[in-house]
Design an enzyme around this catalytic site. Structure first.
Site, short mmCIF file in Angstrom:
data_model
loop_
_atom_site.label_atom_id
_atom_site.label_comp_id
_atom_site.label_asym_id
_atom_site.label_seq_id
_atom_site.Cartn_x
_atom_site.Cartn_y
_atom_site.Cartn_z
N GLU A 44 0.86 -1.24 -0.04
CA GLU A 44 -0.10 0.05 0.21
C GLU A 44 0.91 1.25 0.22
OE1 GLU A 44 -3.66 1.65 2.52
OE2 GLU A 44 -2.37 0.46 3.41
N LYS A 113 -9.95 1.50 -2.66
CA LYS A 113 -9.94 0.97 -1.39
C LYS A 113 -11.45 1.15 -0.95
CE LYS A 113 -7.81 1.12 3.29
NZ LYS A 113 -6.53 1.82 4.02
N CYS A 154 -5.89 -2.92 2.50
CA CYS A 154 -5.52 -2.72 3.93
C CYS A 154 -6.79 -3.01 4.81
CB CYS A 154 -4.95 -1.50 4.44
SG CYS A 154 -4.01 -1.38 5.89
#
Length: 276
Positions: A44, A113, A154
């Site tokens: 990331e 995301k 994440c």
């Protein structure tokens, strides 16, 4: 389809110098391919420091400098490259975005995301991506000659439903570029990965930046690859390095056959007959 391939996770030491980050990432991708990897994933925010104060400063449009780099490296190495994530700008909005390139250098997937990292643990960490970023709204998978792969970033990893959807879409591997911190990393990083792998009987890989104790946000590191049985088959420490493992798709099929838990296999448990 080939039933076995090598996956590499590049745990990159990320600095404030974007050009150096790209150069170092390229060198490590070339190294991973020389060691036999066919699919390589970056962490990331691989091109910039991670933090709300950096997203707008380092943001790019897609295509742009960093994705042009990923395309070139994928074509040079003839590998599938999962470009971790970068801060993306579009129409004045910012996103945390992963891109994927095939061995011809073509972008075949883009994942924004979906679940923004907004947490507040008193006395330990407070962080709100939503102060700067907008969430994505689409599931992201891509096909390889080996298997279908799902992508999350994440905090997406904490949402079990996302992994289950990817499993039901036919994925046998989920890759999560991520940067858990020193509080949640030690407590949950490996446990969540193993849970996602066991629940969905597939491989799970996470790719973190290397730890930088001088950064404003200190990443846990420990990039990891977990088997569909829940075994940790490759794991980094906190330093910059490449970790890799063989992904044996026959093992996925074997475990799913031995322990049938999917809705498709257990329709008897889920078909509810309504009585008048």
């Amino acid at each position: 389809m080939a039933s076995v391939f090598r996956l590499a996770a590049v745990q990159l030491a990320v600095s404030a110098n974007k050009a150096q980050n790209l150069e170092r990432a390229g060198a490590l991708i070339h190294q991973a391919v020389k060691e036999g990897a066919k699919v390589i994933a970056l962490p990331e925010c691989f091109n910039s420091p991670y933090g709300t104060q950096y997203f707008a400063k380092y943001a790019e449009k897609i295509p742009g400098e960093s994705t042009d780099f990923l395309s070139r490296i994928a074509k040079e190495t003839k590998a599938y490259v999962i470009g971790g994530s970068i801060p993306e700008e579009e129409d004045g909005k910012y996103y945390n975005t992963a891109t994927v390139f095939d061995p011809e250098g073509k972008m075949i997937a883009k994942h924004r995301k979906m679940h923004l990292f907004d947490i507040d643990i008193p006395g330990k960490i407070k962080f709100k991506e939503s102060e700067v970023l907008h969430p994505g709204s689409k599931f992201t998978t891509f096909e390889t000659p080996f298997c279908k792969v799902g992508i999350g970033i994440c905090y997406d990893m904490r949402f079990a439903e996302l992994a289950q959807i990817y499993k039901n879409l036919g994925c046998k591997l989920i890759v999560y570029p991520g940067a858990f911190n020193m509080t949640t990393g030690e407590a949950h990083w490996e446990a969540i990965q193993r849970g996602r792998a066991i629940d969905n009987q597939l491989y799970v890989a996470t790719v973190s930046p290397a730890r930088d104790v001088d950064a404003t946000y200190i990443a846990w590191g420990h990039s990891t690859i977990v088997s569909p049985w829940g075994d940790v088959i490759a794991k980094a420490d906190e330093k910059e390095q490449i970790v890799s493992a063989e992904i044996n798709l026959g093992r996925v099929d074997e475990i799913r056959q031995q322990i049938p838990i999917s809705v498709q296999n257990r329709k008897d448990l889920y078909e509810v007959k309504l009585k008048e």
